[in-house]
Design a protein around this motif. Sequence first.
Motif, short mmCIF file in Angstrom:
data_model
loop_
_atom_site.label_atom_id
_atom_site.label_comp_id
_atom_site.label_asym_id
_atom_site.label_seq_id
_atom_site.Cartn_x
_atom_site.Cartn_y
_atom_site.Cartn_z
N PRO A 6 0.94 -1.14 -0.07
CA PRO A 6 -0.01 0.10 0.09
C PRO A 6 0.64 1.35 0.05
O PRO A 6 1.87 1.45 0.67
CB PRO A 6 -0.88 -0.23 1.22
CG PRO A 6 -0.17 -1.14 2.01
CD PRO A 6 0.71 -1.94 1.17
N ASP A 7 0.44 2.04 -0.66
CA ASP A 7 0.82 3.58 -1.03
C ASP A 7 -0.15 4.55 -0.38
O ASP A 7 -0.23 5.58 -1.15
CB ASP A 7 1.53 3.77 -2.13
CG ASP A 7 2.26 5.07 -2.32
OD1 ASP A 7 2.96 5.63 -1.27
OD2 ASP A 7 2.55 5.66 -3.30
N GLN A 8 -1.01 4.25 0.26
CA GLN A 8 -2.06 5.21 0.84
C GLN A 8 -2.71 4.37 1.92
O GLN A 8 -2.67 3.24 2.34
CB GLN A 8 -3.16 5.03 -0.40
CG GLN A 8 -3.94 3.78 -0.43
CD GLN A 8 -5.20 3.96 -1.31
OE1 GLN A 8 -5.21 3.59 -2.58
NE2 GLN A 8 -6.24 4.75 -0.93
N GLN A 9 -3.55 5.25 2.83
CA GLN A 9 -4.21 4.75 4.00
C GLN A 9 -5.75 4.48 3.29
O GLN A 9 -6.17 5.57 2.63
CB GLN A 9 -4.33 5.67 5.13
CG GLN A 9 -2.99 5.63 5.80
CD GLN A 9 -2.95 4.35 6.47
OE1 GLN A 9 -3.72 3.86 7.12
NE2 GLN A 9 -1.42 3.94 6.39
N GLY A 10 -6.35 3.32 3.56
CA GLY A 10 -7.68 3.11 2.98
C GLY A 10 -8.67 3.71 4.14
O GLY A 10 -8.21 4.03 5.15
N SER A 11 -9.84 4.25 3.61
CA SER A 11 -10.73 4.76 4.46
C SER A 11 -12.11 4.32 3.89
O SER A 11 -12.34 3.92 2.73
CB SER A 11 -10.94 6.26 4.51
OG SER A 11 -11.03 6.71 3.27
#
Length: 177
Positions: free
Chosen positions: A153-158
């Motif tokens: 991952p290159d992001q935080q999921g929401s």
Amino acid sequence: MHTENPVLQAIRQRRSIRRYTDQTVTDDQVLAILEAGRWAPSGLNNQPCRFLVVRADDPRCEILAAHTKYAHIVRAAKVVIMVFLDRETMYNEVKDHQGAGAAIQNMLLAAHAQNLGAVWLGEIINHAETLLPKLHLDTAKLSFEAAIAIGHPDQQGSSSRRPLAELLLEEPAPQPE
């Protein structure tokens, strides 16, 4: 509620991840994800799911990207796992499609358990008739169910969920004492 249970924790924490780093997804990680899909329930235990692993450096990756409006996700992923049903093994269309969904969910949870990010790409199945022949896959034999894009991952999921009370058709009956 049951926050100490690792399975329930993973279900609540898993998010769709659409951006990935350049870090490689290992063969062992891919095999663990495929094993999780293999162990999903299926009606009569007919196990109609079939999987095709396409890595980022595979020329088929660009064919996949050309057949979805989510090409940027396919191109960024280190691995895309295509999920199919073998029509010759299927016995009940509804139950078998439900089994494919269970396999996909297992695979998403397996990716999450390995600190990988993944997203279920469903829109790509709208292009199965033109996509599968370009991949030399038999559209008469295989029903294309989804593609799962996977990477670090290159992001935080929401995400958010509606309150459970809004989803219940009626309150559960109280347990007898």
